[in-house]
Design a protein around this motif. Structure first.
Motif, mmCIF file in Angstrom:
data_model
loop_
_atom_site.group_PDB
_atom_site.id
_atom_site.type_symbol
_atom_site.label_atom_id
_atom_site.label_comp_id
_atom_site.label_asym_id
_atom_site.label_seq_id
_atom_site.Cartn_x
_atom_site.Cartn_y
_atom_site.Cartn_z
ATOM 1 N N THR B 6 7.835 4.495 3.478
ATOM 2 C CA THR B 6 6.380 4.468 3.396
ATOM 3 C C THR B 6 5.790 3.797 4.635
ATOM 4 O O THR B 6 4.847 4.275 5.219
ATOM 5 C CB THR B 6 5.935 3.705 2.143
ATOM 6 O OG1 THR B 6 6.539 4.299 1.027
ATOM 7 C CG2 THR B 6 4.431 3.759 2.001
ATOM 8 N N LEU B 10 3.299 5.364 7.543
ATOM 9 C CA LEU B 10 2.036 4.750 7.892
ATOM 10 C C LEU B 10 1.970 4.463 9.373
ATOM 11 O O LEU B 10 0.998 4.749 10.046
ATOM 12 C CB LEU B 10 1.864 3.458 7.086
ATOM 13 C CG LEU B 10 0.565 2.687 7.271
ATOM 14 C CD1 LEU B 10 -0.603 3.545 6.849
ATOM 15 C CD2 LEU B 10 0.603 1.418 6.450
ATOM 16 N N ALA B 47 -5.651 4.816 8.228
ATOM 17 C CA ALA B 47 -4.722 5.248 7.176
ATOM 18 C C ALA B 47 -4.604 4.174 6.105
ATOM 19 O O ALA B 47 -4.515 2.979 6.407
ATOM 20 C CB ALA B 47 -3.356 5.540 7.776
ATOM 21 N N VAL B 49 -2.641 3.545 2.084
ATOM 22 C CA VAL B 49 -1.617 4.085 1.193
ATOM 23 C C VAL B 49 -1.531 3.221 -0.058
ATOM 24 O O VAL B 49 -1.552 1.991 0.018
ATOM 25 C CB VAL B 49 -0.250 4.192 1.916
ATOM 26 C CG1 VAL B 49 0.247 2.826 2.379
ATOM 27 C CG2 VAL B 49 0.793 4.868 1.025
ATOM 28 N N THR B 64 -3.125 -1.246 3.931
ATOM 29 C CA THR B 64 -3.333 -0.723 5.268
ATOM 30 C C THR B 64 -2.717 -1.674 6.285
ATOM 31 O O THR B 64 -2.170 -2.724 5.923
ATOM 32 C CB THR B 64 -4.833 -0.493 5.546
ATOM 33 O OG1 THR B 64 -4.979 0.337 6.697
ATOM 34 C CG2 THR B 64 -5.566 -1.819 5.764
ATOM 35 N N SER B 251 3.837 6.970 -4.350
ATOM 36 C CA SER B 251 2.965 6.670 -3.221
ATOM 37 C C SER B 251 1.865 7.718 -3.102
ATOM 38 O O SER B 251 2.091 8.887 -3.409
ATOM 39 C CB SER B 251 3.809 6.654 -1.937
ATOM 40 O OG SER B 251 2.994 6.456 -0.812
ATOM 41 N N SER B 253 -1.296 8.741 -0.225
ATOM 42 C CA SER B 253 -1.921 8.420 1.060
ATOM 43 C C SER B 253 -3.373 8.861 1.091
ATOM 44 O O SER B 253 -3.743 9.866 0.489
ATOM 45 C CB SER B 253 -1.158 9.105 2.206
ATOM 46 O OG SER B 253 0.140 8.553 2.309
#
Lengths: 145, 405
Positions: B6, B10, B47, B49, B64, B251, B253
């Motif tokens: 993950t 990111l 971004a 998540v 983030t 997860s 996003s």
């Protein structure tokens, strides 16, 4: 009497009662002094409510049974001094609030005699705590807010 | 998906989206080009998540990566796993995540030269540590010399009055994050009450002389600041964009977009505006009664009302503090503005059994997670799935405070 003597006298009077929930109603006065709050008493059929307004605009209500026991406390506004309000039950709250799974805003305890709920966000906190064993007969917990 | 992959995703996104180089996965300070954002469009998409977070155990946490720099320098640290929180204000980072950069961030002092240290008050916890200034960079945006909080007990022990509010979450294990990015609609974390001396001060800020700390008045602009409001552009609010989530997954996003109506990707469009009341809340109508409510990406569930109002049973261990109905239960509630124009919107949501949800050990995102709350509607992270939620800042940065969705 000089001011400092008078202040010491008041502290002496209330110092034995530093906790609230589950204590007798004299602890309400300790909280009022500690929180620098103004108080009014609201009579209800099955209990009385001691309502405090702090200078920062928060409201704290302590529910006192006919037997003179603080059986519930509620708060709204700033995050309150829970060590003061919960007294001997503060550690139960600390344990529950430290649990890893529920995150963010508030805690919820209802495993033993203590029932505790808090919620809200930064700058605005609402909560209540009561003792099941001290709830006067005929009083619903939904009245406590 | 494990947390390492993950993080890798990111970081890849950040590298692709941002002009300056980053050192993803690295723990040490790095040098960046230090370039300030240009005037061209774009560069306002950060971004985000929802996943297990940096301690690999967070349920419904939205995270983030924030770049923190010593003011006016290229000495920076990229900090991942920072919780994105629409109901607090300002950036707080663990000293452990800052590493050696912590020593390069200037301390904010009171008039006597004593360090200002904050007891940041959340509902059921506090963060304790010094107020320092830092440059903050996200996407292509930059805010200069922003007061932030460094979560660190080494400057002075936590005062008794601060500890009486709740547990202090001073490390990764207790916080579950490397920091909190508060992007709610207020610019300063406490506001006018903390700028006053006396009993009306709620005690966010202390000045510490050695180990002795006393509550101190701190002006609203010196308080910990929402860094987005201090960007040179796209600074009037944010949009939290997350996709719909059909069930429990590892997860999800999404994007945190800076600015409202400043670029082609952040137009308000047909979103309805909900202005808050004096307590910072909207109104939520449920089963004929009206409650105070709020939209909080930093709450990890729908936290609303109690068993007698909802018919939802509380959970036994290990999911105490959540709801555990025997089978999923659907609900409908209607949000309206806390003040101003009477926007209304009806929300449908479902609550499932938290103990059953958590038994899926590969999932960390739960769109049907709920729990009790004393008389409030806390629209937590699950509410944000499938919506674009606008958070408009108060004046002078924006035309809020309001939410829109």
């Amino acid at each position: 009497m000089p001011p400092y003597t008078s202040l010491a006298f008041v502290l002496l009077l209330v110092s034995p009662a530093l906790a609230s929930l589950g204590d007798d109603a004299s602890s309400v006065q300790a909280d009022q002094v500690h929180l620098k709050a103004s108080t009014r008493v609201l009579a209800r059929q099955l209990y009385s409510v001691h309502e405090m307004q702090t200078q920062s605009g928060s409201t704290i209500r302590q529910y006192v049974s006919p037997a003179g026991t603080v059986f519930a406390v509620t708060w709204q506004g700033d995050a309150p001094d829970l060590r003061q309000l919960l007294g001997s039950h503060f550690d139960e709250y600390m344990t529950a609030a430290s649990q890893a799974v529920r995150r963010g805003r508030g805690a919820h305890i209802e495993t033993g005699d203590l029932v505790f709920d808090s919620g809200g966000h930064m700058r605005y906190v609402v909560g209540r705590a009561f003792l099941r064993s001290k709830l006067p007969s005929g009083v619903s917990s939904d009245e406590l807010r | 998906m494990n947390s390492a992959s993950t993080r890798a995703q990111l970081c890849a996104f950040v590298v692709a989206a941002v002009a300056f180089s980053t050192a993803c996965g690295g723990g040490g300070s790095r040098s960046s080009s230090g370039s300030s954002p240009g005037s061209s469009s774009g560069g306002n998409t950060q971004a985000i998540v929802a996943n297990a977070g940096p301690d690999n155990n967070y349920a419904n946490g939205l995270f983030t990566t924030v770049t923190v720099c010593a003011p006016g320098t290229s000495s920076c640290q990229s900090i991942n796993g920072v919780l994105v929180d629409t109901e607090s204000f300002g950036l707080r980072v663990l000293s452990s995540a800052l590493g050696t950069l912590n020593n390069s961030l200037p301390q904010q002092n009171d008039a006597s030269g004593n360090p200002n240290v904050e007891c940041a008050q959340f509902v059921d916890s506090v963060l304790w540590g010094p107020v320092k200034n830092a440059d903050i960079m996200m996407a292509g945006e930059k805010a200069s010399s922003v007061p932030i909080q460094v979560v660190d007990s080494s400057v002075a022990a936590i005062p008794a009055a601060c500890k009486s509010i709740g547990p202090a979450e001073q490390d990764l294990k207790s916080l579950g994050a490397n920091g909190i990015l508060g992007i709610g609609f207020f610019i300063s974390d406490c506001g006018g009450a903390c700028a006053t001396a006396g009993a009306q001060n709620p005690g966010f800020y202390y000045a510490c002389s050695g180990s002795s700390c006393s509550v101190v008045a701190v002006s609203t602009t010196q308080q910990v600041q929402n860094p987005v409001a201090l960007f040179s552009r796209d600074n009037n609010g944010v949009v939290v964009q997350l996709p719909s989530v059909g069930g429990s997954v590892p997860s999800v996003s999404g994007s945190l977009i800076f600015g409202i109506g400043t670029q082609s990707n952040n137009a308000l469009g047909s979103a309805q505006i909900f202005r808050p009341d004096n307590n910072g809340n909207l109104k939520t109508l449920f089963n004929g009664a009206t409650y105070e409510g709020f939209l909080d990406s930093g709450s990890n569930a729908y936290f609303f009302l109690n068993t007698s109002a909802t018919g939802l049973s509380g959970c036994a261990s290990p999911a105490e503090g959540f709801y555990c109905p025997a089978s999923p239960m659907g609900f409908t509630a209607t949000n309206s503005a806390g003040s101003g124009l009477a926007a209304t919107n009806t929300v449908h949501f479902t609550i499932d059994n938290a103990n059953q949800l958590f038994s899926n050990t590969t999932a960390f995102v739960f769109p049907t997670l709920g729990g009790p709350n004393p008389g409030l509607f806390d629209w937590g992270l699950p509410f944000f799935f499938g919506r674009n939620v606008f958070v408009a800042f108060e004046s002078p940065a924006g035309s809020g405070p309001y939410w829109a969705y």
